[in-house]
Design a protein around this motif. Structure first.
Motif: not given
Length: 239
Positions: A79, A81, A84, A87, A98, A100
Motif C-alpha cells: 500500500t 504510505r 490507512e 490498509r 501489509y 507500505t
C-alpha cells in the motif's frame, strides 16, 4: 520451493521484489494487472501472494477476494504510505499482512517468510499443542488449524487463527496491542490499527453478538482480554 505470486503494475518494483525473493529461495511468478493475477493463481495456486492495492482493471481488494475464494492463500498487501483506510480494507478482505511503499525489499522477504512459517507443516510451527483448546462454544485444533463454534467450522484467516489461539492460551490476562503485535505477529514495530482490525473481524466470527462481546473484552487504556465464558453465558450463547 515455495511459489510466490508478485502482483504490481510497476515493473521496477516487481523486478526488484522478484529478484530478492528468488535469491531467498522462492519460485516467483509476476503479474502486472489484476486479471492476469487471478488467472495465474487459478492456473497454479501460489503459496503466497504479494499484492499491490492499486492495479489497472481490477484493484487489489477485488483480486484478494477472488484469490481467497479459491482457498486460504496468504496475501501480503503493498500500500502507499499514509493510505490507512486502504490498509484496513485490505485486512478486512482477508490480507494477512501489509507493507507500505516505499519499503525495504529485505523487510518484505522477512514478512513473506514469517507468514509462510505460520502456514507450513504443523511440526514447523512454534510449539503446537498435541490436544485442542476449548472455551465455551469454541474448539480450536492447533495441528489441523481448524476452529469450530458449537460444532460448526469457522473460516479464519491466518492472523485471525493465530490471534485466537494466543487468546485461548492466555485467558483472563489483559494484553496491550503492542504485546499482541509482538507475540502474535512477530513484529517489534508497526501500525497498531492492524491489531484493532483483526480483533474486530475475529469478534464478528466468534461472538454471539459482536457489538456486545463476551469472549474478547476491551480493557480501556490497556488493550484486550479473553474471558472464558461462565456456564450461564455458555447456555445463553447456545440458546
Amino acid at each position: 520451493m515455495k511459489h510466490v505470486l508478485v502482483v504490481d503494475d510497476d515493473a521496477t518494483v516487481s523486478e526488484v521484489v522478484a529478484g530478492y525473493l528468488n535469491r531467498a529461495g522462492f519460485d516467483v511468478d509476476v503479474a502486472s494487472d489484476g486479471l492476469t493475477a487471478v488467472a495465474l493463481a487459478a492456473a497454479r495456486a501460489p503459496d503466497l501472494v504479494v499484492l499491490d492495492l492499486m492495479l489497472p482493471g481490477m484493484d487489489g481488494l477485488e483480486v484478494c477476494r477472488r484469490i481467497r475464494d479459491g482457498g486460504p492463500t496468504p496475501v501480503i498487501m503493498l500500500t502507499a504510505r499514509g493510505d490507512e483506510e486502504d490498509r484496513i480494507l485490505g485486512l478486512e478482505v482477508g490480507a494477512d499482512d501489509y507493507v507500505t511503499k516505499p519499503f525495504s525489499p529485505r523487510e518484505l522477504v522477512l514478512r513473506v517468510e514469517s507468514v509462510l512459517r505460520r502456514t507450513g507443516d504443523p511440526a514447523a510451527r512454534a510449539a503446537p499443542a498435541a490436544s485442542g483448546l476449548r472455551a465455551g462454544p469454541l474448539a480450536l485444533d492447533p495441528n489441523a488449524r481448524r476452529v469450530t463454534r458449537d460444532g460448526t467450522g469457522l473460516s479464519l484467516t491466518i492472523r485471525e487463527f493465530d490471534l485466537l489461539e494466543f487468546f485461548l492460551r492466555n485467558p483472563g490476562r489483559a494484553m496491550s496491542r503492542e504485546e499482541l503485535m509482538r507475540r502474535v505477529w512477530g513484529w517489534e514495530f508497526g501500525d497498531l490499527s492492524t491489531v484493532t482490525v483483526h480483533v474486530r473481524r475475529l469478534r464478528e466470527k466468534i461472538e454471539q453478538d459482536p457489538a456486545r462481546p463476551r469472549l474478547i473484552s476491551t480493557v480501556w487504556g490497556v488493550g484486550y482480554r479473553f474471558d472464558h465464558p461462565t456456564s450461564d453465558e455458555e447456555t445463553r450463547d447456545g440458546a
